[in-house]
Design a protein around this motif. Structure first.
Motif, PDB file in Angstrom:
ATOM      1  N   ASP A 228     -22.004  19.456 -10.030  1.00  0.00           N
ATOM      2  CA  ASP A 228     -22.747  18.243 -10.354  1.00  0.00           C
ATOM      3  C   ASP A 228     -21.793  17.063 -10.204  1.00  0.00           C
ATOM      4  N   ASP A 229     -22.260  15.873 -10.522  1.00  0.00           N
ATOM      5  CA  ASP A 229     -21.422  14.690 -10.304  1.00  0.00           C
ATOM      6  C   ASP A 229     -20.835  14.126 -11.597  1.00  0.00           C
ATOM      7  N   VAL A 230     -20.978  14.880 -12.715  1.00  0.00           N
ATOM      8  CA  VAL A 230     -20.439  14.413 -13.989  1.00  0.00           C
ATOM      9  C   VAL A 230     -19.476  15.448 -14.584  1.00  0.00           C
TER      10      VAL A 230
ATOM     11  N   THR B  49     -18.613  18.552 -13.439  1.00  0.00           N
ATOM     12  CA  THR B  49     -17.667  19.194 -12.509  1.00  0.00           C
ATOM     13  C   THR B  49     -16.443  18.319 -12.268  1.00  0.00           C
ATOM     14  N   PRO B  50     -16.596  17.018 -11.976  1.00  0.00           N
ATOM     15  CA  PRO B  50     -15.393  16.181 -11.864  1.00  0.00           C
ATOM     16  C   PRO B  50     -14.567  16.144 -13.155  1.00  0.00           C
ATOM     17  N   ALA B  51     -15.241  16.188 -14.318  1.00  0.00           N
ATOM     18  CA  ALA B  51     -14.506  16.188 -15.587  1.00  0.00           C
ATOM     19  C   ALA B  51     -13.695  17.474 -15.737  1.00  0.00           C
ATOM     20  N   VAL B  52     -14.274  18.601 -15.343  1.00  0.00           N
ATOM     21  CA  VAL B  52     -13.537  19.873 -15.355  1.00  0.00           C
ATOM     22  C   VAL B  52     -12.340  19.796 -14.414  1.00  0.00           C
ATOM     23  N   LEU B  53     -12.561  19.242 -13.233  1.00  0.00           N
ATOM     24  CA  LEU B  53     -11.468  19.110 -12.260  1.00  0.00           C
ATOM     25  C   LEU B  53     -10.339  18.242 -12.814  1.00  0.00           C
ATOM     26  N   ASP B  54     -10.689  17.214 -13.555  1.00  0.00           N
ATOM     27  CA  ASP B  54      -9.660  16.353 -14.158  1.00  0.00           C
ATOM     28  C   ASP B  54      -8.798  17.139 -15.136  1.00  0.00           C
ATOM     29  N   VAL B  55      -9.438  17.968 -15.954  1.00  0.00           N
ATOM     30  CA  VAL B  55      -8.686  18.789 -16.925  1.00  0.00           C
ATOM     31  C   VAL B  55      -7.788  19.780 -16.197  1.00  0.00           C
ATOM     32  N   LEU B  56      -8.332  20.463 -15.209  1.00  0.00           N
ATOM     33  CA  LEU B  56      -7.546  21.448 -14.459  1.00  0.00           C
ATOM     34  C   LEU B  56      -6.338  20.801 -13.790  1.00  0.00           C
TER      35      LEU B  56
ATOM     36  N   CYS C 167     -20.321  24.385 -15.249  1.00  0.00           N
ATOM     37  CA  CYS C 167     -19.850  23.001 -15.062  1.00  0.00           C
ATOM     38  C   CYS C 167     -20.966  22.071 -14.616  1.00  0.00           C
ATOM     39  N   ASN C 168     -22.194  22.424 -14.942  1.00  0.00           N
ATOM     40  CA  ASN C 168     -23.327  21.592 -14.541  1.00  0.00           C
ATOM     41  C   ASN C 168     -23.753  20.689 -15.695  1.00  0.00           C
ATOM     42  N   GLY C 169     -24.896  20.049 -15.552  1.00  0.00           N
ATOM     43  CA  GLY C 169     -25.375  19.133 -16.571  1.00  0.00           C
ATOM     44  C   GLY C 169     -25.559  19.802 -17.922  1.00  0.00           C
ATOM     45  N   GLY C 170     -25.230  19.098 -19.000  1.00  0.00           N
ATOM     46  CA  GLY C 170     -25.372  19.640 -20.342  1.00  0.00           C
ATOM     47  C   GLY C 170     -24.200  20.459 -20.821  1.00  0.00           C
TER      48      GLY C 170
END
Length: 300
Positions: free
Chosen positions: A111-113, A115-122, A264-267
């Motif tokens: 998703d566009d919210v 998933t990028p947040a997960v990528l930032d943490v990783l 890593c999707n919405g919600g």
């Protein structure tokens, strides 16, 4: 007499020129043929130290050439392999069990919210993970898939849209949807994955003939042996998810591996919040982090 000698000399020079011309032409023909053969033998795809890209004959897919933290992809689609008469079934490979490895896996994106947040943490934690993506989500968010790929994470196939009625009608319907999603991934990042995850897991979904079909086509399916329960009705908080992983990753696991299911999707904001703590706890337990590949052990 002088004229005859001059004519003979002319003929001699002409003969030498013809010989040299013929030799040059032969050399040119050899070079041209060599170039044509080289072009024919050249395979598509961009080589990179960030991943292993399978050759057409799979000759580079060996245990020593596949690494725990480096994804493995194919340069051809299944259709292209069949058209070219290339193998589809992967070579037999041992599973990696030499050390404790945690495989963080995220389903149902990109998703566009979240998933990028997960990528930032990783990225902040210096960890690579595996993303099992839906074809319909890749169509909506191709830039996010490109970021996943560019940052060295593994990408797996998770069907087109999670529609169980279509997906699990029979093995051919399942494979057709895998191929559809493969094509979308290939069009987006130029490679396709070997690894897949069946939506809902294989238990209760697969008949025996599914496994044989997938094996012949080179698909490697992985379920999980640990989960945060972030897709259940419990809707656990970040703190609860951290506790789940802390407890379930303790002790000995089959083949020294913790294959962890998250989303890593919405919600899934609580999953994003839990991720730093999950990573810290796994590190404290002596796990290293890997990405799912054909040498990743099966969790069951």
């Amino acid at each position: 007499m002088v004229k005859r000698k001059g004519f003979a000399s002319f003929i001699g020079v002409l003969a030498v020129l013809l010989i040299l011309s013929g030799a040059a032409g032969a050399i040119w023909q050899v070079k041209l043929r060599t170039a044509q053969l080289a072009e024919q033998e050249k395979e598509p795809g961009v080589e990179s130290s960030a991943y292993t890209l399978a050759k057409g004959d799979y000759s580079n897919l060996t245990y020593d050439n596949i690494h725990v933290d480096r994804p493995v992809y194919d340069r051809y689609t299944l259709k292209q392999r069949l058209e070219k008469g290339l193998p589809t079934m992967l070579p037999a490979l041992p599973r990696y069990t030499a050390e404790k490895v945690a495989y963080l896996t995220f389903d149902d994106g990109p998703d566009d919210v979240n998933t990028p947040a997960v990528l930032d943490v990783l990225k902040a934690k210096g960890v690579h993970a595996t993303f099992y993506v839906l074809g319909c989500m890749v169509e909506k968010n191709p830039a996010v898939l490109k970021r996943i790929f560019a940052e060295g994470h593994a990408i797996g196939n998770h069907s087109y849209d999670h529609d169980y009625d279509i997906l699990y009608k029979d093995k051919d319907s399942f494979v057709a949807e895998m191929e559809q999603t493969d094509d979308i991934i290939m069009q987006t990042i130029g490679v396709r994955p070997f690894i897949i995850r069946a939506p809902g897991g294989t238990v209760g979904m697969f008949a025996a003939d599914y496994y044989e079909k997938l094996n012949l086509l080179g698909y490697v399916e992985h379920d999980w042996n640990i989960l945060t329960e972030d897709a259940t009705a419990k809707k656990p908080s970040a703190e609860q998810q951290i506790c789940y992983i802390d407890r379930r990753a303790a002790g000995h696991h089959k083949d020294n591996m913790a294959l962890i299911l998250m989303h890593c999707n919405g919600g899934k904001e609580e999953t994003v919040r839990a991720l730093p703590g999950i990573i810290d706890n796994l590190r404290a337990k002596g796990y290293r982090f890997g990405v799912v590949t054909p040498i990743t052990p099966q969790p069951w």
